[in-house]
Design an enzyme around this catalytic site. Structure first.
Site, mmCIF file in Angstrom:
data_model
loop_
_atom_site.group_PDB
_atom_site.id
_atom_site.type_symbol
_atom_site.label_atom_id
_atom_site.label_comp_id
_atom_site.label_asym_id
_atom_site.label_seq_id
_atom_site.Cartn_x
_atom_site.Cartn_y
_atom_site.Cartn_z
ATOM 1 N N GLY A 16 0.440 -6.769 -2.308
ATOM 2 C CA GLY A 16 -0.843 -6.185 -1.952
ATOM 3 C C GLY A 16 -1.411 -6.943 -0.773
ATOM 4 N N PRO A 17 -1.825 -8.221 -0.983
ATOM 5 C CA PRO A 17 -2.210 -9.033 0.171
ATOM 6 C C PRO A 17 -1.014 -9.153 1.121
ATOM 7 C CG PRO A 17 -2.905 -10.072 -1.881
ATOM 8 C CD PRO A 17 -2.005 -8.940 -2.259
ATOM 9 N N HIS A 59 -4.659 -36.701 -4.730
ATOM 10 C CA HIS A 59 -5.832 -37.038 -3.921
ATOM 11 C C HIS A 59 -6.979 -36.093 -4.288
ATOM 12 C CE1 HIS A 59 -2.450 -38.863 -1.916
ATOM 13 N NE2 HIS A 59 -3.232 -39.504 -1.058
ATOM 14 N N HIS A 75 0.824 -1.209 0.000
ATOM 15 C CA HIS A 75 0.000 0.000 0.000
ATOM 16 C C HIS A 75 0.861 1.263 0.000
ATOM 17 C CE1 HIS A 75 0.626 -1.615 4.063
ATOM 18 N NE2 HIS A 75 0.822 -0.376 4.422
ATOM 19 N N ILE A 80 1.316 1.366 13.797
ATOM 20 C CA ILE A 80 -0.011 1.794 13.337
ATOM 21 C C ILE A 80 -0.529 0.832 12.275
ATOM 22 C CG2 ILE A 80 -1.326 3.599 12.152
ATOM 23 C CD1 ILE A 80 -0.538 4.469 14.925
ATOM 24 N N ARG A 102 -5.339 -40.631 -6.558
ATOM 25 C CA ARG A 102 -4.685 -41.579 -5.657
ATOM 26 C C ARG A 102 -4.888 -43.012 -6.155
ATOM 27 N NH1 ARG A 102 -6.705 -43.734 0.175
ATOM 28 N NH2 ARG A 102 -4.744 -44.645 0.889
ATOM 29 N N PHE A 115 -6.184 -29.054 0.050
ATOM 30 C CA PHE A 115 -5.431 -28.057 0.815
ATOM 31 C C PHE A 115 -4.996 -26.860 -0.023
ATOM 32 C CE2 PHE A 115 -4.441 -31.910 3.536
ATOM 33 C CZ PHE A 115 -5.509 -31.653 4.389
ATOM 34 N N GLY A 120 1.300 -5.286 9.375
ATOM 35 C CA GLY A 120 0.297 -6.173 8.789
ATOM 36 C C GLY A 120 0.929 -7.424 8.211
ATOM 37 N N GLU A 159 1.672 -24.753 3.469
ATOM 38 C CA GLU A 159 1.164 -24.648 2.099
ATOM 39 C C GLU A 159 1.153 -23.219 1.579
ATOM 40 O OE1 GLU A 159 -0.921 -28.238 3.988
ATOM 41 O OE2 GLU A 159 -0.497 -26.162 4.565
#
Length: 633
Positions: free
Chosen positions: A85-86, A432, A36, A158, A491, A408, A127, A381
């Site tokens: 970003g994330p 799987h 950001h 902050i 599998r 997953f 963050g 993961e």
């Protein structure tokens, strides 16, 4: 604003780069994990002389078509290494970038010519530190001893909701020490320029550990009324406060004006960068003369070149070949590709013996053996996916793969989405893939996952039915360097079906068998993965009853959608409305192919714990169910 001194010192005094060639291989990498704050990076790129960020681009911040989007996107802005970003994704990508440098340096450097020698720098915030992905990736960075990874933690206390004392009071430096990092604290990040310089120098001495430099700053530094408050984090200062900040900092210039002495100071990076690259090119020329074989491999990694005939190493099968799980076929493909693609590297989230992803000719990438190509990610993961993004974005000829159970992908979806957005062609090996895993039950049985990835832009969701289609899926995954691929693998053992093809996988969907003579069969049966066998058996029964039946394998919806209208019509004639699909997953979306007059056989509830055969029978994923549906049509 709080990180401006840190950014300035990094780009102006420490980082090695060429503004006129943002893709020079041996450049230092910079990642703004706190994405950001991207205007800081855009400003630095502009000052350093990158053509990708001109004054007009700065003025078009966050506007349609600009090269200065609201978070850094590497495919939009040359000079931006990864898309962030994330929160937490950037630092995890940086671990991948640093891993790539460490691995390639161990493989290709010689005592008389260290051809690979660059650092990865990161700025991350509170963050990023709170998100679990950062801990996953940084735990691995410490374990691997990635000494050329230097992360600056912008410690400004902050976040959007206010002071971090309401949620985040841990000792971050102590945690990173426990993770195996070297830690430094710069107590005055606002004006402690020499302290910042000294911290970078100290970090470079700690060669066997990554370094976290906690830099205590004031968010919005210089703003007389909004500094050190959440309001400056979550929104622009506003015209009135901008004027007040200019006065407070003693900055008399018009907006976007760069004084001549500043231009002159920064302009040297253009000539310095050109010299750095020229020196490296000369060094590589000497390397190539002396170490021709290694140089050829390194060039393939740098430029993404594929050797002539590389596809021929992939295994092929006939209907007489023995049945295999597609995860076993996948292992044959992985090991074959690793012998011919020097940048093939990867591993599993603690499931290599289940995913069948071990490269048998290579050892484990570890702190003491960084030249090896098996990556042990442990049960991490989300971090695994983001690290592989960093590896892929380091060099076009690196082909990272990572593996876990298909269900997953829920734990790593954020990283997979960034793969797709970033145009990072990571290969996701997901075994799987359905009810076929059996007794582990509904927590492990993927239901909605195929459809969820078919809904994601710029990703290939591939579900091969047998050995040939699995080899074909790997062929597609290697060729799509800017588009990630997910291979959903079984599998349970599957027979080698008549009519499947390595080459036809590139069409996404194709005709496996058809006993009609006029391209107008009575009915079309569509299957994917383990259910293609069911469709083929049902077709045999219907043909005994005198019906003309077409069986279609729809390995990848995305690839099929990219084919010409003529090809699509040749597979699915518009006036043949009797169509049935069968897939051990959600039926949502199958109307696209079966229409409203057809029938989609699948599972729209969670699974259960039982042997695979019993589950398929109980949930109606059988030849009998296809026959009943066909007769009803």
């Amino acid at each position: 604003m709080g990180c401006a001194p840190l950014g300035h010192i990094l780009y102006d005094e420490f980082m090695r780069y060429n503004p006129k060639n943002p893709y020079w291989f041996n450049r230092d990498r910079f990642v703004l994990s706190a994405g950001h704050g991207c205007m800081l990076q855009y400003a630095l790129l502009h000052l350093a002389g990158y053509d990708s960020v001109r004054e007009d681009d700065l003025k078009q911040f966050r506007q349609w078509g600009s090269r200065t989007p609201g978070h850094p996107e590497h495919f939009e802005t040359p000079g931006v290494e990864v898309t962030t970003g994330p929160l937490g994704q950037g630092i995890a990508n940086a671990v991948g970038l640093a891993l790539a440098e460490r691995h390639l340096a161990a493989r290709f450097n010689k005592s008389d010519n260290e051809i690979i020698d660059h650092y990865t720098y990161v700025i991350l915030g509170d963050g990023c530190q709170m998100e679990g992905i950062s801990n996953e990736a940084c735990s691995l960075a410490g374990h691997w001893g990635l000494g050329k990874l230097i992360a600056f933690y912008d410690d400004n206390h902050i976040s959007i909701d206010g002071n971090t004392e309401i949620t985040f009071t841990e000792d971050v430096s102590a945690r990173f020490e426990a993770l195996g990092w070297h830690t430094i604290w710069v107590k005055n990040g606002n004006t402690g320029y020499d302290e910042i310089r000294a911290s970078v120098k100290e970090a470079k001495v700690a060669k066997d550990k990554p370094t976290l430099i906690k830099v205590t700053t004031t968010i919005g530094y210089g703003s007389p009324n909004k500094a050190n408050s959440y309001s400056v984090h979550a929104s622009a200062l506003g015209a009135k406060e901008v004027d007040a900040t200019r006065q407070n900092l003693g900055w008399p210039y018009e907006p976007f004006h760069v004084p001549e002495d500043v231009k002159s100071h920064w302009s040297r990076h253009i000539s310095q960068g050109a010299s750095l690259e020229a020196e490296w090119n000369a060094k590589f020329a000497e390397y190539e003369k002396k170490y021709n074989e290694e140089a050829a491999e390194l060039k393939a990694i740098i430029f993404g070149e594929l050797p002539l005939g590389w596809e021929k190493v992939l295994p092929s099968y006939t209907p007489e070949s023995s049945a295999h799980t597609t995860r076993n076929v996948s292992q044959h493909c992985l090991n074959a590709l690793a012998t011919i693609l020097p940048g093939f590297i990867g591993g599993s989230a603690d499931l290599s013996s289940c995913n069948m992803t071990l490269l048998k000719s290579f050892g484990d990438f570890q702190k003491s053996t960084p030249e090896e190509r098996n990556l042990r990610f442990g049960v991490r993961e989300h971090g695994m996916g983001a690290i592989c993004n960093g590896i892929k974005l380091h060099s076009p000829g690196l082909f990272p793969y990572c593996a876990t159970f298909f269900v997953f992908t829920d734990y790593m979806r954020g990283s997979i989405r960034i793969s797709a957005l970033s145009q990072a062609g990571v290969i996701y090996v997901m075994t799987h893939d359905s009810l076929g895993l059996g007794e582990d039950g509904p927590t492990h049985q993927s239901i909605e996952h195929l459809m969820s990835f078919r809904a994601m832009p710029n990703i290939l969701m591939l579900r091969p039915a047998d050995g040939n289609e699995t080899a074909g899926a790997y062929r597609i995954a290697v060729l799509n360097k800017k588009r990630p691929s997910i291979l959903a693998l079984s599998r349970q053992k599957l027979p080698q079906l008549a009519g499947t093809s390595i080459e036809k996988v590139e069409k996404g969907g194709y005709i496996v068998s058809d006993n009609s003579s006029d391209n107008r069969p009575n009915i079309i049966l569509i299957g994917t993965g383990s259910e293609l066998e069911i469709a083929a058996k049902a077709a045999d029964e219907l043909r005994k009853e005198g019906k003309t039946v077409r069986v279609v394998s729809l390995v990848s919806w995305e690839l099929f959608d990219e084919q010409s209208n003529e090809y699509k019509e040749s597979v699915f004639p518009e006036d043949v409305t009797a169509r049935i699909s069968i897939e051990a997953g959600a039926t949502l979306g199958w109307q696209k192919f079966v229409g409203w007059k057809g029938k989609a056989i699948g599972i729209d509830r969670f699974g259960a714990s039982a042997p695979a055969g019993r589950l398929y029978k109980e949930f109606g994923l059988t030849t009998e169910a296809v026959l009943a549906a066909a007769r009803s049509l």
